[in-house]
Design an enzyme around this catalytic site. Structure first.
Site, mmCIF file in Angstrom:
data_model
loop_
_atom_site.group_PDB
_atom_site.id
_atom_site.type_symbol
_atom_site.label_atom_id
_atom_site.label_comp_id
_atom_site.label_asym_id
_atom_site.label_seq_id
_atom_site.Cartn_x
_atom_site.Cartn_y
_atom_site.Cartn_z
ATOM 1 N N GLU A 93 73.271 88.459 69.714
ATOM 2 C CA GLU A 93 74.285 88.603 70.773
ATOM 3 C C GLU A 93 73.522 88.509 72.084
ATOM 4 O OE1 GLU A 93 77.301 88.516 70.108
ATOM 5 O OE2 GLU A 93 77.713 89.537 68.214
ATOM 6 N N LYS A 128 64.636 99.499 67.065
ATOM 7 C CA LYS A 128 63.739 99.478 68.228
ATOM 8 C C LYS A 128 64.651 99.488 69.448
ATOM 9 C CE LYS A 128 61.832 97.486 71.185
ATOM 10 N NZ LYS A 128 62.074 97.871 72.607
HETATM 11 P P1 NAD Z 1 65.975 92.081 76.732
HETATM 12 O O1 NAD Z 1 66.096 90.830 75.945
HETATM 13 O O2 NAD Z 1 64.995 92.137 77.827
HETATM 14 O O3 NAD Z 1 65.597 93.299 75.771
HETATM 15 C C1 NAD Z 1 66.400 93.649 74.676
HETATM 16 C C2 NAD Z 1 65.533 94.299 73.610
HETATM 17 O O4 NAD Z 1 64.616 93.343 73.117
HETATM 18 C C3 NAD Z 1 64.708 95.476 74.118
HETATM 19 O O5 NAD Z 1 64.702 96.475 73.127
HETATM 20 C C4 NAD Z 1 63.322 94.855 74.276
HETATM 21 O O6 NAD Z 1 62.262 95.778 74.165
HETATM 22 C C5 NAD Z 1 63.309 93.890 73.115
HETATM 23 N N1 NAD Z 1 62.352 92.794 73.250
HETATM 24 C C6 NAD Z 1 61.931 92.188 74.394
HETATM 25 N N2 NAD Z 1 61.038 91.223 74.088
HETATM 26 C C7 NAD Z 1 60.907 91.200 72.736
HETATM 27 C C8 NAD Z 1 60.125 90.423 71.825
HETATM 28 N N3 NAD Z 1 59.307 89.461 72.236
HETATM 29 N N4 NAD Z 1 60.243 90.688 70.509
HETATM 30 C C9 NAD Z 1 61.092 91.650 70.071
HETATM 31 N N5 NAD Z 1 61.830 92.425 70.887
HETATM 32 C C10 NAD Z 1 61.748 92.197 72.203
HETATM 33 O O7 NAD Z 1 67.447 92.413 77.223
HETATM 34 P P2 NAD Z 1 67.912 93.616 78.178
HETATM 35 O O8 NAD Z 1 67.425 93.313 79.545
HETATM 36 O O9 NAD Z 1 67.570 94.892 77.513
HETATM 37 O O10 NAD Z 1 69.512 93.473 78.114
HETATM 38 C C11 NAD Z 1 70.260 92.689 78.992
HETATM 39 C C12 NAD Z 1 70.627 91.377 78.329
HETATM 40 O O11 NAD Z 1 71.340 91.630 77.122
HETATM 41 C C13 NAD Z 1 71.564 90.527 79.163
HETATM 42 O O12 NAD Z 1 71.165 89.184 79.073
HETATM 43 C C14 NAD Z 1 72.912 90.711 78.486
HETATM 44 O O13 NAD Z 1 73.832 89.671 78.669
HETATM 45 C C15 NAD Z 1 72.507 90.817 77.064
HETATM 46 N N6 NAD Z 1 73.557 91.489 76.276
HETATM 47 C C16 NAD Z 1 74.319 90.734 75.438
HETATM 48 C C17 NAD Z 1 75.349 91.340 74.704
HETATM 49 C C18 NAD Z 1 76.227 90.543 73.772
HETATM 50 O O14 NAD Z 1 76.961 91.166 72.999
HETATM 51 N N7 NAD Z 1 76.193 89.228 73.792
HETATM 52 C C19 NAD Z 1 75.567 92.702 74.844
HETATM 53 C C20 NAD Z 1 74.770 93.424 75.732
HETATM 54 C C21 NAD Z 1 73.750 92.806 76.439
#
Ligand code: NAD
Ligand code: 6OD
Length: 482
Positions: free
Chosen positions: A248, A173
């Site tokens: 992550e 997804k």
């Molecule tokens: P997000 O959590 O908003 O979304 C990530 C994914 O999760 C998307 O595909 C989204 O559609 C999905 N999602 C959202 N709500 C969900 C739910 N209730 N159930 C299942 N899936 C759901 O994150 P983002 O804004 O896309 O990314 C930025 C964040 O990611 C930042 O906090 C960043 O630090 C983190 N990040 C961490 C790493 C790491 O390796 N630690 C790497 C990259 C990004």
């Protein structure tokens, strides 16, 4: 208008509901594609296809043959690298040089890494008196992969590659903001993998495709990269079926710069660790602590480097160094941190606003000039919460103990960077930092065999090398009485 469909059981298909959403180029504000919006119906189909594929040719395939297919996926990405890079830039707003030199090459490198590495991993064997224990690794099963928007191909393949190398099947997804390169990956996979091995369902997170995947009773594990708060929701949703989880999550990473650091090298790297990908890298060092004797010289050089070398502009232009943030909504969120920093009495040495002089076709783009803030106390919002934009706070310190205490005073624990020529101090400080990844005199230097992941609110588990194998397999001990 281009359409982005789901990829289920080896075919590109539309949504049962007929619903679609816009894929927007964040640099221009233009709609670049219409994306089929999946939900429970598409997730059910994709999971069923993935389950069936586990017992088909994929499940019976000798390991060497499976790894050959992964190498073909790597070569398939390489052969279409320019197309992947352009798609990523249009979706995400990252500069084309970053897409072409980091994000897309890592897409293929991830497949090569796990195809090579997992061939040579031995399992354990314990000999005891009168009996022998040996372990077998078996695929986890159907793995749900949920990825974010900031490095779409890099982060998605970082999960797909070890999952497939371990013999699993996957349902991906991708982020609703950046579906394009995952669709291209599916197009590459179409002629390489048996149907059902790799499936993609586009859609939103909560109450949509994302939650349908995390709640699905026939999904064996979820590997998620994204925000900490989303991880908390996924953990609750996955509890019902006790899924294995790998997370992550976010970071608020400290850079500790001691007065004996090589200042030129430090500034060079700090430019990247602060502003690479518009600061939208989970590993970016957003809290910079500088030992007081070096503090002013560091700030002067950093500001001068920003003024003389950063070019904010059209992400498709190879001379651009800082592109667009992911969306205007995200820019507005970043702006709230800048507003609160101002209210907290911060000094803005650079940035804090949209850069002047952008061309007319970028008028609706989500741009922010690189921003350096000083004068904030440790409890200010901008020093405590993840901003995920081209914004750093810089704070002086006087002692090693003080900076360690400041650096560790956070819920997050993803990465940290230490700058010092004193090797003993570097070891000492690195050992005490509460972070899963510590870089000394460098940043984002990656050996894909090493452990990657965060402590505290930054994640659960580790990826990379054998650590990925731990997640993507079940280990079974067999004890034989001799
Ligand atoms: P997000 O959590 O908003 O979304 C990530 C994914 O999760 C998307 O595909 C989204 O559609 C999905 N999602 C959202 N709500 C969900 C739910 N209730 N159930 C299942 N899936 C759901 O994150 P983002 O804004 O896309 O990314 C930025 C964040 O990611 C930042 O906090 C960043 O630090 C983190 N990040 C961490 C790493 C790491 O390796 N630690 C790497 C990259 C990004
Ligand atoms: O290099 C990697 O393997 C990795 N997972 C990088 C994460 C970057 C976060 O934005």
């Amino acid at each position: 208008m281009k359409e982005i469909k789901h990829f289920i059981n080896g075919e590109f298909v539309g949504s049962a509901s007929g619903r679609m959403f816009d894929d927007i180029n964040p640099a221009t504000g233009q709609v670049i594609a219409r994306v089929h919006e999946g939900g429970k119906a598409e997730i059910d189909l994709a999971v069923a296809a993935a389950r069936a594929a586990l017992t088909g040719p994929w499940g019976k395939m000798p390991m060497a043959e499976r790894m050959d297919l992964l190498m073909k996926l790597a070569h398939g990405i390489q052969a279409r690298a320019a197309e992947f890079a352009q798609a990523e830039v249009a979706d995400n707003g990252m500069p084309i040089t970053l897409a072409s030199h980091v994000n897309i090459p890592r897409g293929s490198a991830n497949f090569i890494q796990f195809a090579e590495h997992f061939k040579y991993v031995a399992t354990e064997c314990w000999e005891m008196e009168g009996a022998l224990n040996y372990a077998l690794r078996r695929p986890l099963g159907v793995v749900g992969i949920i990825s974010p928007w900031n490095f779409p191909l890099l982060l998605t393949t970082w999960k797909v590659a070890p999952a497939l190398a371990s013999g699993n099947t996957v349902v991906i997804k991708p982020s609703e903001e950046t579906p394009a390169t995952t669709a291209l990956l599916a197009d590459v996979a179409r002629s390489i993998l048996p149907p059902g091995v790799l499936n993609v369902v586009n859609g939103f997170g909560g109450d949509s495709a994302g939650s349908a995947l995390t709640e699905h009773p026939d999904v064996d594990g979820i590997t998620f990269t994204g925000e900490t708060t989303t991880g908390q929701i996924i953990m609750r949703a996955a509890a019902g079926s006790l899924k294995k989880l790998s997370f992550e999550l976010g970071g608020k990473n400290p850079n500790l710069i001691f007065a004996d650091a090589d200042l030129d090298a430090c500034i060079e790297t700090t430019m990247r660790s602060s502003f690479a990908n518009q600061g939208e890298v989970c590993l970016c060092g957003s809290r910079i602590y500088v030992e007081r004797p070096l503090y002013q010289a560091f700030l002067d050089k950093l500001v001068e480097r920003i003024r003389t070398t950063v070019k904010v502009g059209d992400p498709t232009d190879p001379t651009t160094t800082l592109g667009a943030l992911i969306s205007r909504e995200h820019l507005a969120r970043v702006q709230t941190f800048l507003d609160s920093a101002k209210a907290d009495g911060a000094t803005f040495l650079t940035g804090g606003e949209r850069p002047a002089g952008l061309p007319a076709h970028l008028a609706d783009g989500a741009f922010l000039a690189p921003t350096v803030i000083t004068g904030l106390g440790r409890d200010c919002k901008a020093q405590r919460q993840e901003i995920f934009g081209p914004v750093v706070t810089v704070t002086p310190f006087d002692t090693e103990e003080e900076v360690l205490e400041l650096a560790n005073d956070t819920n997050y624990g993803l990465s940290a960077t230490v700058w010092s020529r004193d090797l003993a101090r570097a070891h000492r400080v690195a050992a005490q930092l509460e972070a899963g990844i510590v870089w000394v005199n460098t940043w984002f230097l990656r050996d894909l065999r090493s452990a990657f992941g965060g402590m505290k609110y930054s994640g659960i588990g580790r990826e990379g090398g054998v650590h990925s194998l731990e997640f993507y397999t079940e280990l079974k001990n067999i004890c034989i009485k001799l």
